[in-house]
Design a protein around this motif. Structure first.
Motif: not given
Ligand code: OOG
Ligand code: MG
Length: 260
Positions: A66, A68, A106, A193-197, A199, A233-234
Motif C-alpha cells: 500500500s 501508506q 497493521e 488509523t483507518a483506510g480502505t481495502s 489501498a 492497509i495503513t
C-alpha cells in the motif's frame, strides 16, 4: 554475494538479533553489494533453520503493498515472507511486548485458501475462486533493524519483519466487494488509523495473485490451506503493554489482540 558462507553468516546475525531481541543496523551497511535475490537467499536460509527446528509453514505474507506502508518505510516495491504456524495468535489472544524488539500492528485482509494457487499470470478471479475465507487480520511486525531503517534486500532477508499474526473468523468470499471495504484499527477503543481495502494494490486479491506469481518464479505454489496476509492497509502503529487492538473491516468482521 555468491558464497553460501555469507548467506549463513548473515542469517546468523539476524537470528541472534531475533533471539536476543536486540535490533541491529541494516545488513547492507556491512554488505552493500547485497541485492534482492540475495535477500531472498538469506530469508530462505532462515526458513530452512526454522523448519529444521520443527516449525511448520502455514502461509505467506505480502508487504509494502500500500502507498501508506511504502511511504512509512521509504521502500517502494512489494515483498513477501513466510508465516510459521508457531507465530499465529488466536483471535482475542495475548502477546507479550517483551517477547519482541519494537512491535507494531497493521490492519490487513487475510485469505485462507481452499485450493492451491500457482502462477505465473495468476488472476484476481482465480484467487477468489480458490479462497475459502476472507478475514480481518492483524499483523504484528517486529523488524530486527534499528528504528525500522532498512532497504529492500535487508527487509527481505529479515523475513519482511514478520513477528506474529492474528486472523479473525472471516466470511466466505461470495458477494464481498473486496476492493472497497472500510477498515479501522482501534487501540484501546479509539481509532488509531483507518483506510480502505483498495489501498492494497487496488484490491487485496491482486496482492495474493502477485504472491503466486512471485513464488512461481522459484517453482513454488501456494498450497491449499495456506493463510495469506495481503499487506498492511495503513501505516503501522506502535503498541505498548496494556494495549487492546481491534481490526474492523466492513463485511469481514474483526480480529483482536491484547498486549501484555
Ligand atoms: C516490512 C513489512 C511490511 C506490510 O504489511 O506492508 C508489511 C515493514 O514495514 O517492516 O508487513
Ligand atoms: Mg504486514
Amino acid at each position: 554475494m555468491s558464497m553460501a558462507a555469507d548467506v549463513a553468516a548473515i542469517a546468523d546475525v539476524l537470528d541472534r538479533a531475533r533471539v536476543a531481541r536486540v535490533a541491529i543496523p541494516r545488513i547492507t551497511i556491512d554488505h552493500p553489494e547485497l541485492g534482492i535475490a540475495d535477500g531472498y537467499r538469506v530469508q530462505k536460509e532462515l526458513v530452512r533453520r526454522r523448519l529444521a527446528e520443527g516449525h511448520s509453514i502455514i502461509g505467506y505474507k505480502m508487504g509494502l503493498t500500500s502507498p501508506q506502508k511504502m511511504k512509512q518505510m521509504g521502500v517502494e516495491s512489494p515483498i513477501y515472507g513466510v508465516l510459521f504456524e508457531s507465530t499465529r495468535v488466536e483471535d482475542g489472544g495475548r502477546v507479550a511486548v517483551a517477547d519482541h524488539i519494537h512491535p507494531m500492528v497493521e490492519p490487513e485482509v487475510a485469505f485462507v485458501l481452499a485450493r492451491a494457487l500457482h502462477g505465473p499470470r495468476c488472476s484476481v478471479e482465480s484467487v477468489l475462486a480458490a479462497t475459502a475465507r476472507l478475514a480481518a487480520a492483524i499483523e504484528i511486525i517486529d523488524s530486527r533493524y534499528e528504528r525500522y531503517q532498512f532497504d529492500l534486500p535487508s527487509v527481505i532477508a529479515d523475513n519482511t519483519s514478520a513477528g506474529r499474526f492474528v486472523v479473525g473468523a472471516g466470511v466466505a468470499p461470495a458477494s464481498v466487494e473486496l476492493a472497497s471495504l472500510g477498515v479501522v484499527l482501534e487501540r484501546n477503543g479509539e481509532a488509531a488509523t483507518a483506510g480502505t481495502s483498495a489501498a492494497v494494490l487496488g484490491n487485496p486479491a491482486l496482492s495474493v495473485a502477485m504472491l503466486a506469481d512471485l513464488l512461481a518464479e522459484g517453482g513454488a505454489e501456494l498450497p491449499a490451506g495456506s493463510i495469506v496476509m495481503s499487506g498492511g492497509i495503513t501505516a503501522a502503529v506502535a503498541v505498548s503493554p496494556g494495549d487492546h487492538v481491534v481490526c474492523r473491516i466492513d463485511r469481514l468482521g474483526t480480529a483482536a489482540v491484547r498486549f501484555d
